[in-house]
Design an enzyme around this catalytic site. Structure first.
Site, PDB file in Angstrom:
ATOM      1  N   ALA A   7       0.854  -1.190   0.000  1.00 15.54           N
ATOM      2  CA  ALA A   7       0.000   0.000   0.000  1.00 15.54           C
ATOM      3  C   ALA A   7       0.887   1.236   0.000  1.00 15.54           C
ATOM      4  O   ALA A   7       1.475   1.600   1.023  1.00 15.54           O
ATOM      5  CB  ALA A   7      -0.916  -0.014   1.214  1.00 15.54           C
ATOM      6  N   ASN A   9       1.720   5.447  -1.363  1.00 13.98           N
ATOM      7  CA  ASN A   9       1.122   6.750  -1.096  1.00 13.98           C
ATOM      8  C   ASN A   9      -0.080   7.050  -1.969  1.00 13.98           C
ATOM      9  O   ASN A   9      -0.958   7.813  -1.572  1.00 13.98           O
ATOM     10  CB  ASN A   9       2.176   7.850  -1.289  1.00 13.98           C
ATOM     11  CG  ASN A   9       3.222   7.835  -0.199  1.00 13.98           C
ATOM     12  OD1 ASN A   9       2.913   8.049   0.959  1.00 13.98           O
ATOM     13  ND2 ASN A   9       4.468   7.573  -0.570  1.00 13.98           N
ATOM     14  N   SER A  10      -0.137   6.463  -3.146  1.00  8.72           N
ATOM     15  CA  SER A  10      -1.259   6.752  -4.043  1.00  8.72           C
ATOM     16  C   SER A  10      -1.899   5.506  -4.639  1.00  8.72           C
ATOM     17  O   SER A  10      -3.049   5.554  -5.068  1.00  8.72           O
ATOM     18  CB  SER A  10      -0.801   7.679  -5.182  1.00  8.72           C
ATOM     19  OG  SER A  10       0.289   7.107  -5.892  1.00  8.72           O
ATOM     20  N   VAL A  12      -2.220   0.913  -4.585  1.00 10.64           N
ATOM     21  CA  VAL A  12      -2.036  -0.357  -3.887  1.00 10.64           C
ATOM     22  C   VAL A  12      -1.690  -1.417  -4.925  1.00 10.64           C
ATOM     23  O   VAL A  12      -2.408  -1.581  -5.919  1.00 10.64           O
ATOM     24  CB  VAL A  12      -3.310  -0.769  -3.129  1.00 10.64           C
ATOM     25  CG1 VAL A  12      -3.148  -2.167  -2.523  1.00 10.64           C
ATOM     26  CG2 VAL A  12      -3.639   0.249  -2.049  1.00 10.64           C
ATOM     27  N   LYS A  13      -0.584  -2.119  -4.709  1.00 11.30           N
ATOM     28  CA  LYS A  13      -0.218  -3.256  -5.558  1.00 11.30           C
ATOM     29  C   LYS A  13      -0.374  -4.529  -4.738  1.00 11.30           C
ATOM     30  O   LYS A  13      -0.098  -4.535  -3.539  1.00 11.30           O
ATOM     31  CB  LYS A  13       1.227  -3.127  -6.051  1.00 11.30           C
ATOM     32  CG  LYS A  13       1.489  -1.928  -6.944  1.00 11.30           C
ATOM     33  CD  LYS A  13       2.953  -1.888  -7.355  1.00 11.30           C
ATOM     34  CE  LYS A  13       3.267  -0.688  -8.214  1.00 11.30           C
ATOM     35  NZ  LYS A  13       4.704  -0.644  -8.591  1.00 11.30           N
ATOM     36  N   TYR A  86      19.195   2.401  10.628  1.00 12.83           N
ATOM     37  CA  TYR A  86      18.255   3.497  10.880  1.00 12.83           C
ATOM     38  C   TYR A  86      18.138   3.696  12.387  1.00 12.83           C
ATOM     39  O   TYR A  86      18.002   2.737  13.141  1.00 12.83           O
ATOM     40  CB  TYR A  86      16.892   3.143  10.290  1.00 12.83           C
ATOM     41  CG  TYR A  86      16.150   4.301   9.673  1.00 12.83           C
ATOM     42  CD1 TYR A  86      16.549   4.822   8.446  1.00 12.83           C
ATOM     43  CD2 TYR A  86      15.049   4.873  10.306  1.00 12.83           C
ATOM     44  CE1 TYR A  86      15.869   5.870   7.862  1.00 12.83           C
ATOM     45  CE2 TYR A  86      14.362   5.926   9.732  1.00 12.83           C
ATOM     46  CZ  TYR A  86      14.773   6.424   8.513  1.00 12.83           C
ATOM     47  OH  TYR A  86      14.094   7.476   7.941  1.00 12.83           O
ATOM     48  N   GLY A  93       9.444   3.812   6.951  1.00 12.89           N
ATOM     49  CA  GLY A  93       8.474   3.149   6.094  1.00 12.89           C
ATOM     50  C   GLY A  93       8.902   1.726   5.778  1.00 12.89           C
ATOM     51  O   GLY A  93      10.047   1.485   5.377  1.00 12.89           O
ATOM     52  N   ASP A  95       8.149  -0.027   3.334  1.00 11.25           N
ATOM     53  CA  ASP A  95       8.463  -0.211   1.916  1.00 11.25           C
ATOM     54  C   ASP A  95       9.947  -0.011   1.639  1.00 11.25           C
ATOM     55  O   ASP A  95      10.542  -0.734   0.830  1.00 11.25           O
ATOM     56  CB  ASP A  95       7.611   0.722   1.047  1.00 11.25           C
ATOM     57  CG  ASP A  95       7.774   2.196   1.403  1.00 11.25           C
ATOM     58  OD1 ASP A  95       8.213   2.518   2.538  1.00 11.25           O
ATOM     59  OD2 ASP A  95       7.437   3.045   0.556  1.00 11.25           O
ATOM     60  N   ARG A  96      10.565   0.934   2.325  1.00  7.21           N
ATOM     61  CA  ARG A  96      11.995   1.175   2.128  1.00  7.21           C
ATOM     62  C   ARG A  96      12.809  -0.033   2.585  1.00  7.21           C
ATOM     63  O   ARG A  96      13.734  -0.472   1.895  1.00  7.21           O
ATOM     64  CB  ARG A  96      12.430   2.424   2.889  1.00  7.21           C
ATOM     65  CG  ARG A  96      11.754   3.704   2.416  1.00  7.21           C
ATOM     66  CD  ARG A  96      12.104   4.880   3.304  1.00  7.21           C
ATOM     67  NE  ARG A  96      13.543   5.154   3.279  1.00  7.21           N
ATOM     68  CZ  ARG A  96      14.149   5.951   4.162  1.00  7.21           C
ATOM     69  NH1 ARG A  96      13.457   6.521   5.130  1.00  7.21           N
ATOM     70  NH2 ARG A  96      15.455   6.151   4.069  1.00  7.21           N
TER      71      ARG A  96
END
Length: 237
Positions: A7, A9-10, A12-13, A86, A93, A95-96
């Site tokens: 999901a 920012n704009s 959803v895959k 990190y 996030g 995703d990163r």
């Protein structure tokens, strides 16, 4: 079968995996999520894994649409031989992190991982498995949108990317690409300086990957659905 959901920012895959084989996949804008429950309802799912950087209401709607146990994936301090440097993984996030894990499978040397979507993220991963962190900056569309909204005279279509723009529309297009490609090139330079080795390979993903790639003077791979690849790696552990 395993359902994997990215999901963003704009958009959803999602992808459906049987073992290592992707048997079905799809994508939807945030405003088109209502149909996903009907698509997923009759699938023979054993579990679902989701990475989300979307608004909370989007993530909640996706969770409600999943008809099986859902695992929400977050960044971790370590996975396999990848160490996350990190400072606070709770604010990172997922995703990163997942893109970095997928990149590790594709390249065992130093690598720059660039995800070009609504935002551009540029991550640095060493051959030893040290994920050093990275950059976040506006993506191509968001960069142009901010200029259109924040200035009096730049609300116009972008033109062509050229070396020396001699018109405002070309200046907009060329400036955006120069900023994005330049951020990737600079992190590549910094990583080489840090390691003392040759500049890294670039792995490029996201909707604007093909737009940026011609302007990068670096060995590279364009890889679709890198975050979903990382999700599969986590789901299979």
């Amino acid at each position: 079968m395993k359902l994997l959901i990215d999901a963003g920012n704009s958009r959803v895959k999602w992808a459906l995996y049987q073992g290592e084989d992707c048997v079905r996949q799809g994508a939807a804008e945030h405003g088109e999520l209502a149909g996903l429950a009907a698509v997923w309802r009759d699938l023979p799912l054993t579990g679902a894994w989701m990475s989300s950087v979307a608004r909370r209401e989007v993530a909640d709607a996706l969770a409600a649409a999943v008809p099986c146990p859902l695992h929400r994936v977050h960044a971790e301090r370590r996975f396999g031989d990848v160490r996350n440097h990190y400072r606070n993984t709770a604010e990172q996030g997922a995703d990163r992190w997942l893109a970095v894990l997928a990149a590790r499978e594709l390249c065992r040397g130093d690598v720059i991982v660039a995800c070009a979507g609504t935002a551009l993220t540029v991550e640095a991963l060493t051959a030893e498995g040290d994920y050093l962190g990275g950059l976040i900056l506006p993506g191509h569309g968001l960069m142009l949108q901010s200029l259109a909204q924040g200035t009096a005279n730049l609300n116009r279509p972008a033109g062509e990317v050229v070396d020396f723009p001699q018109g405002t529309q070309d200046a907009l297009a060329s400036g955006a690409i120069a900023a994005l490609a330049g951020a990737i090139a600079e992190q590549r330079r910094r990583l080489a300086e840090r390691t003392g080795r040759a500049p890294a390979t670039v792995i490029l993903t996201g909707g604007d990957a093909a737009r940026i790639a011609p302007w990068l003077a670096a060995p590279m791979q364009i890889v679709d659905n890198l975050v979903l690849m990382g999700l599969l790696k986590v789901a299979n552990t």
